[in-house]
Scaffold this motif. Structure first.
Motif, PDB file in Angstrom:
ATOM      1  N   ALA A 111       0.828  -1.322  -0.021  1.00 52.03           N
ATOM      2  CA  ALA A 111      -0.033   0.096   0.018  1.00 52.03           C
ATOM      3  C   ALA A 111       0.831   1.060   0.086  1.00 52.03           C
ATOM      4  O   ALA A 111       0.583   2.156  -0.774  1.00 52.03           O
ATOM      5  N   GLU A 112       1.922   1.119   0.818  1.00 56.09           N
ATOM      6  CA  GLU A 112       2.752   2.510   0.858  1.00 56.09           C
ATOM      7  C   GLU A 112       3.272   2.848  -0.595  1.00 56.09           C
ATOM      8  O   GLU A 112       3.548   3.771  -0.849  1.00 56.09           O
ATOM      9  N   ALA A 113       3.866   1.576  -1.187  1.00 53.14           N
ATOM     10  CA  ALA A 113       4.635   1.619  -2.388  1.00 53.14           C
ATOM     11  C   ALA A 113       3.748   2.242  -3.376  1.00 53.14           C
ATOM     12  O   ALA A 113       4.032   3.180  -4.293  1.00 53.14           O
ATOM     13  N   THR A 114       2.602   1.610  -3.221  1.00 54.10           N
ATOM     14  CA  THR A 114       1.506   2.279  -4.358  1.00 54.10           C
ATOM     15  C   THR A 114       1.111   3.729  -4.239  1.00 54.10           C
ATOM     16  O   THR A 114       1.084   4.355  -5.169  1.00 54.10           O
ATOM     17  N   LEU A 115       0.953   4.201  -2.860  1.00 59.50           N
ATOM     18  CA  LEU A 115       0.789   5.337  -2.616  1.00 59.50           C
ATOM     19  C   LEU A 115       1.790   6.324  -3.379  1.00 59.50           C
ATOM     20  O   LEU A 115       1.443   7.464  -3.814  1.00 59.50           O
ATOM     21  N   ARG A 116       3.082   6.023  -2.865  1.00 63.12           N
ATOM     22  CA  ARG A 116       4.302   6.844  -3.496  1.00 63.12           C
ATOM     23  C   ARG A 116       3.938   6.895  -4.731  1.00 63.12           C
ATOM     24  O   ARG A 116       4.293   8.133  -5.478  1.00 63.12           O
ATOM     25  N   VAL A 117       3.534   6.170  -5.719  1.00 63.84           N
ATOM     26  CA  VAL A 117       3.505   6.089  -7.104  1.00 63.84           C
ATOM     27  C   VAL A 117       2.441   7.013  -7.495  1.00 63.84           C
ATOM     28  O   VAL A 117       2.462   7.918  -8.364  1.00 63.84           O
ATOM     29  N   LEU A 118       1.240   6.703  -6.811  1.00 64.08           N
ATOM     30  CA  LEU A 118      -0.050   7.322  -7.250  1.00 64.08           C
ATOM     31  C   LEU A 118       0.050   8.929  -6.792  1.00 64.08           C
ATOM     32  O   LEU A 118      -0.344   9.894  -7.345  1.00 64.08           O
ATOM     33  N   GLN A 119       0.726   9.230  -6.175  1.00 59.88           N
ATOM     34  CA  GLN A 119       0.629  10.653  -5.297  1.00 59.88           C
ATOM     35  C   GLN A 119       1.724  11.469  -5.778  1.00 59.88           C
ATOM     36  O   GLN A 119       1.898  12.540  -5.545  1.00 59.88           O
ATOM     37  N   ASP A 120       2.820  10.966  -6.661  1.00 62.22           N
ATOM     38  CA  ASP A 120       3.948  11.679  -7.177  1.00 62.22           C
ATOM     39  C   ASP A 120       4.078  11.289  -8.737  1.00 62.22           C
ATOM     40  O   ASP A 120       4.615  10.469  -9.280  1.00 62.22           O
ATOM     41  N   PRO A 121       3.397  12.125  -9.505  1.00 67.03           N
ATOM     42  CA  PRO A 121       3.344  12.002 -10.779  1.00 67.03           C
ATOM     43  C   PRO A 121       4.951  12.055 -11.564  1.00 67.03           C
ATOM     44  O   PRO A 121       5.110  11.068 -12.481  1.00 67.03           O
ATOM     45  N   ALA A 122       5.682  12.737 -11.018  1.00 67.93           N
ATOM     46  CA  ALA A 122       6.826  12.802 -11.508  1.00 67.93           C
ATOM     47  C   ALA A 122       7.702  11.325 -11.176  1.00 67.93           C
ATOM     48  O   ALA A 122       8.403  10.772 -12.322  1.00 67.93           O
ATOM     49  N   LEU A 123       7.338  10.848 -10.146  1.00 72.19           N
ATOM     50  CA  LEU A 123       8.057   9.530  -9.766  1.00 72.19           C
ATOM     51  C   LEU A 123       7.418   8.407 -10.791  1.00 72.19           C
ATOM     52  O   LEU A 123       8.294   7.633 -10.997  1.00 72.19           O
ATOM     53  N   ALA A 124       6.205   8.482 -10.796  1.00 69.16           N
ATOM     54  CA  ALA A 124       5.294   7.502 -11.853  1.00 69.16           C
ATOM     55  C   ALA A 124       6.036   7.634 -13.281  1.00 69.16           C
ATOM     56  O   ALA A 124       6.312   6.574 -13.883  1.00 69.16           O
ATOM     57  N   ARG A 125       6.330   8.720 -13.702  1.00 71.94           N
ATOM     58  CA  ARG A 125       6.863   8.911 -15.025  1.00 71.94           C
ATOM     59  C   ARG A 125       8.501   8.447 -15.090  1.00 71.94           C
ATOM     60  O   ARG A 125       8.945   7.765 -16.259  1.00 71.94           O
ATOM     61  N   ARG A 126       9.209   8.712 -14.081  1.00 74.72           N
ATOM     62  CA  ARG A 126      10.518   8.189 -14.021  1.00 74.72           C
ATOM     63  C   ARG A 126      10.635   6.730 -14.002  1.00 74.72           C
ATOM     64  O   ARG A 126      11.205   6.029 -14.698  1.00 74.72           O
ATOM     65  N   LEU A 127       9.600   5.664 -12.983  1.00 72.48           N
ATOM     66  CA  LEU A 127       9.440   4.496 -13.107  1.00 72.48           C
ATOM     67  C   LEU A 127       8.987   4.038 -14.519  1.00 72.48           C
ATOM     68  O   LEU A 127       9.717   2.870 -14.899  1.00 72.48           O
ATOM     69  N   SER A 128       8.112   4.630 -15.095  1.00 75.46           N
ATOM     70  CA  SER A 128       7.689   4.216 -16.451  1.00 75.46           C
ATOM     71  C   SER A 128       9.017   4.264 -17.458  1.00 75.46           C
ATOM     72  O   SER A 128       9.110   3.337 -18.140  1.00 75.46           O
ATOM     73  N   ALA A 129       9.680   5.142 -17.268  1.00 76.50           N
ATOM     74  CA  ALA A 129      10.542   5.455 -18.408  1.00 76.50           C
ATOM     75  C   ALA A 129      11.938   4.421 -18.023  1.00 76.50           C
ATOM     76  O   ALA A 129      12.487   3.759 -18.866  1.00 76.50           O
ATOM     77  N   GLY A 130      12.009   3.972 -16.709  1.00 78.58           N
ATOM     78  CA  GLY A 130      12.842   3.004 -16.430  1.00 78.58           C
ATOM     79  C   GLY A 130      12.671   1.683 -16.788  1.00 78.58           C
ATOM     80  O   GLY A 130      13.430   0.713 -16.760  1.00 78.58           O
ATOM     81  N   CYS A 131      11.359   1.338 -17.281  1.00 79.35           N
ATOM     82  CA  CYS A 131      10.979   0.196 -17.931  1.00 79.35           C
ATOM     83  C   CYS A 131      11.575  -0.283 -19.154  1.00 79.35           C
ATOM     84  O   CYS A 131      11.705  -1.415 -19.215  1.00 79.35           O
ATOM     85  N   VAL A 132      12.252   0.617 -19.595  1.00 80.67           N
ATOM     86  CA  VAL A 132      12.772   0.339 -20.914  1.00 80.67           C
ATOM     87  C   VAL A 132      14.146  -0.730 -20.866  1.00 80.67           C
ATOM     88  O   VAL A 132      14.336  -1.470 -21.950  1.00 80.67           O
ATOM     89  N   GLN A 133      14.746  -0.824 -19.714  1.00 83.47           N
ATOM     90  CA  GLN A 133      15.798  -1.567 -19.432  1.00 83.47           C
ATOM     91  C   GLN A 133      15.287  -3.295 -19.833  1.00 83.47           C
ATOM     92  O   GLN A 133      16.135  -4.015 -20.033  1.00 83.47           O
ATOM     93  N   VAL A 134      14.098  -3.557 -19.407  1.00 80.60           N
ATOM     94  CA  VAL A 134      13.570  -4.758 -19.517  1.00 80.60           C
ATOM     95  C   VAL A 134      13.454  -5.248 -21.016  1.00 80.60           C
ATOM     96  O   VAL A 134      13.830  -6.315 -21.370  1.00 80.60           O
ATOM     97  N   ALA A 135      13.080  -4.361 -21.736  1.00 82.49           N
ATOM     98  CA  ALA A 135      12.949  -4.682 -23.278  1.00 82.49           C
ATOM     99  C   ALA A 135      14.203  -4.927 -23.807  1.00 82.49           C
ATOM    100  O   ALA A 135      14.309  -5.798 -24.700  1.00 82.49           O
ATOM    101  N   GLU A 136      15.389  -4.162 -23.616  1.00 83.32           N
ATOM    102  CA  GLU A 136      16.514  -4.091 -23.853  1.00 83.32           C
ATOM    103  C   GLU A 136      17.215  -5.461 -23.351  1.00 83.32           C
ATOM    104  O   GLU A 136      17.969  -6.067 -24.095  1.00 83.32           O
ATOM    105  N   GLN A 137      17.021  -6.220 -22.155  1.00 84.24           N
ATOM    106  CA  GLN A 137      17.543  -7.345 -21.790  1.00 84.24           C
ATOM    107  C   GLN A 137      16.914  -8.495 -21.864  1.00 84.24           C
ATOM    108  O   GLN A 137      17.363  -9.484 -22.110  1.00 84.24           O
ATOM    109  N   TYR A 138      15.878  -8.546 -22.141  1.00 83.31           N
ATOM    110  CA  TYR A 138      14.833  -9.583 -22.389  1.00 83.31           C
ATOM    111  C   TYR A 138      14.086  -9.491 -23.742  1.00 83.31           C
ATOM    112  O   TYR A 138      13.034 -10.057 -23.676  1.00 83.31           O
ATOM    113  N   GLY A 139      14.631  -8.868 -24.504  1.00 84.66           N
ATOM    114  CA  GLY A 139      13.942  -8.790 -26.032  1.00 84.66           C
ATOM    115  C   GLY A 139      14.171 -10.212 -26.916  1.00 84.66           C
ATOM    116  O   GLY A 139      14.662 -11.058 -26.271  1.00 84.66           O
TER     117      GLY A 139
END
Length: 565
Positions: free
Chosen positions: A509-537
């Motif tokens: 719940a705490e981690a979920t709130l961090r993301v939902l209440q911080d749009p800038a953090l949500a955008r950074r985490l979303s951008a950070g997902c690109v490494q998965v496509a690079e390593q597991y393509g």
């Protein structure tokens, strides 16, 4: 156990190995366990082999394991031209519906065939006419006195003096099966029918714990093909034990008595491979014993581990599940493929480093180019089978806490299973029905993850959850329990999601709130997902499998090696 380092290896999009980064370490108590990384092999052509995948069964609404097998076979065909046959040990009248579901969901490649053992066995007999029961319409059944249970047109029941005697199940107007019952409503016989209306199998006896039952499979002309007697474990869980198997010749005369299903399975494999150079994948531990004696000069094999090899409670690397001990301790040179580096590290901590232990992670699905992203900043999703091991209720409980501080948040749960009624009751009882919705199965997970800002994973354990890759390639970060196995391989805390202690609903719940209440953090985490496509393509995934197939092809007899070089 936890990751002792958050160091992430550099992306391996080229041909070079990935071991330049600092080695990752997991720990068992105070002792560090090194996590070795296999170099990414050079791309190369696939050998000319047939790929056969042996599984125990496929349900109609199949989950991650079947999806991962179909994805592997599809990628191997689409990229490397390798054809696959998925051979299903356990016959089911519902298998055609499962195959239809695969096609509907886009999971079945043109180069992949799905066969049951019964369908694969040689049978040159002349098909007999359809069973007369299969030719009756719903109107004819009602006219005879059958009742339409629930007026659905799919289930009809026959009663005599108030006692249920028989029940027939239909799908799209086709008779699937008929059950017959005794005076106390225990099932005494089930007849199963093929798509053309032929009787293909009869089961005698119920499925009650501790009870015996006998299956008789029929040739196309109606003569017996094989029969086997089974006993359901007293627990009612797991697989029934084969007590006796009888095979019949083309005249229907008994030709052999056996103590296991192995001879039937071997005969089906011989028919599928037809002497062609073959790589055989054993994807279910129930098959290890039955395939132990299957040795053909034109067949090389490997095993894939889809779930934890550790005995309950799963926190001691020296305690193996009995069903996994056979393949892990085998003296055969057959490769054993783990889906995560962490699981291999724990296996080697107990068994020692072994060259035959390989790691080939799931391929992250390729996002559809140009597909729009319409992300909802308040939407959280969960995707997976609604079963005890997935602990979806933990996500519901966590979300109840989230809503107290972020009332506009919404949780959408995709998937189905035996716990759906209980989960819906939990949602209703907690007054969450306006914010938490059970959506059932989705045929378009990419759309789900492109709308969501966050995905939750609260399982007890996993083999290597495909949902992680599916979410992240679509830019949806994940909050997950740090469980065995998979999350710690793909989630880098604070970069593309968060790892929290298993069972800690408050931390979710705490981690979920961090993301939902911080749009800038949500955008950074979303951008950070690109490494998965690079390593597991997909390209890296296929390169690893093709490399293994080429290695296995060298084990074939010389006459067959010439065809794969």
């Amino acid at each position: 156990m936890h990751r002792a380092s958050a160091t992430v290896p550099e992306a391996t999009t080229g041909a070079g190995p990935a071991q330049e980064a600092a080695p990752e370490v997991v720990t068992q108590g105070a002792e560090p366990l090194p996590v070795r990384q296999d170099p990414l092999p050079e791309p190369g052509p696939a050998p000319d082999v047939l790929h056969v995948v042996a599984v125990e069964g496929i349900p109609v609404e199949y989950g991650g394991r079947t999806s991962s097998i179909l994805a592997k076979c599809g990628h191997l065909y689409d990229v490397a031209g390798v054809r696959s046959v998925v051979l299903v040990r356990n016959h089911s009248p519902f298998l055609p519906r499962a195959v239809a579901s695969m096609r509907r969901r886009g999971h079945l490649s043109d180069g992949v065939q799905v066969l049951s053992v019964l369908d694969a066995l040689p049978d040159v007999s002349t098909p007999r006419a359809a069973d007369e029961r299969a030719g009756l319409t719903g109107e004819q059944l009602l006219a005879q006195g059958w009742t339409d249970r629930g007026a659905t047109g799919s289930t009809y029941s026959w009663f005599e003096e108030g006692r249920l005697v028989a029940r027939r199940r239909y799908a799209q107007g086709r008779l699937l099966l008929e059950d017959r019952f005794d005076d106390v409503r225990a099932r005494v016989q089930r007849d199963e029918f093929a798509e053309d209306g032929r009787l293909v199998r009869s089961t005698f006896g119920d499925e009650a714990p501790g009870e015996r039952r006998q299956h008789v499979a029929y040739r196309r002309d109606g003569r017996p093909l094989f029969a086997h007697v089974l006993r359901q474990p007293e627990s009612g869980k797991g697989w029934a034990t084969d007590l006796a198997v009888t095979t019949f010749d083309e005249e229907g005369t008994p030709e052999g008595e056996h103590e296991s299903f192995a001879p039937v399975l071997h005969r089906a494999l011989d028919a599928v491979t037809a002497g062609r150079p073959t790589v055989l994948s054993v994807e279910a531990r129930v098959l290890d014993r039955e395939l132990a004696g299957y040795d053909r000069p034109y067949v090389a094999r490997y095993a894939v581990l889809h779930s934890s090899h550790l005995a309950a409670p799963g926190d001691d690397v020296s305690r193996l599940r009995p069903s996994f001990a056979r393949v892990l301790r085998s003296e055969r040179p057959d490769p054993v493929v783990f889906l995560t580096e962490r699981q291999r590290a724990e296996a080697e901590a107990h068994l020692g480093e072994q060259a035959r232990f390989r790691v080939i992670p799931h391929a992250a699905p390729s996002p559809e180019p140009g597909r729009p992203v319409d992300r909802d900043p308040d939407l959280v999703v969960m995707v997976g089978r609604l079963s005890d091991v997935k602990q979806t209720g933990h996500g519901v409980r966590a979300f109840a806490k989230v809503l107290k501080q972020h009332p506009q948040a919404r949780l959408e749960i995709y998937g189905d299973g035996e716990l759906r009624p209980r989960l819906q009751e939990m949602v209703d009882r907690r007054g969450l029905s306006g914010s938490v919705h059970l959506r059932g199965f989705t045929t378009d997970p990419q759309e789900v993850f492109r709308r969501a800002s966050l995905c939750l994973l609260t399982s007890k354990y996993e083999g290597a959850p495909m949902v992680l890759g599916e979410a992240m390639v679509n830019g949806c970060p994940v909050v997950s329990y740090d469980i065995r196995y998979g999350p710690s391989d793909m989630i880098t805390d604070g970069v593309n999601g968060f790892l929290v202690a298993p069972g800690d609903v408050g931390a979710v719940a705490e981690a979920t709130l961090r993301v939902l209440q911080d749009p800038a953090l949500a955008r950074r985490l979303s951008a950070g997902c690109v490494q998965v496509a690079e390593q597991y393509g997909r390209e890296a995934f296929v390169a690893r499998w093709v490399h293994l197939f080429r290695e296995l092809s060298t084990q074939l007899s010389p006459s067959h090696q010439e065809t794969v070089s």
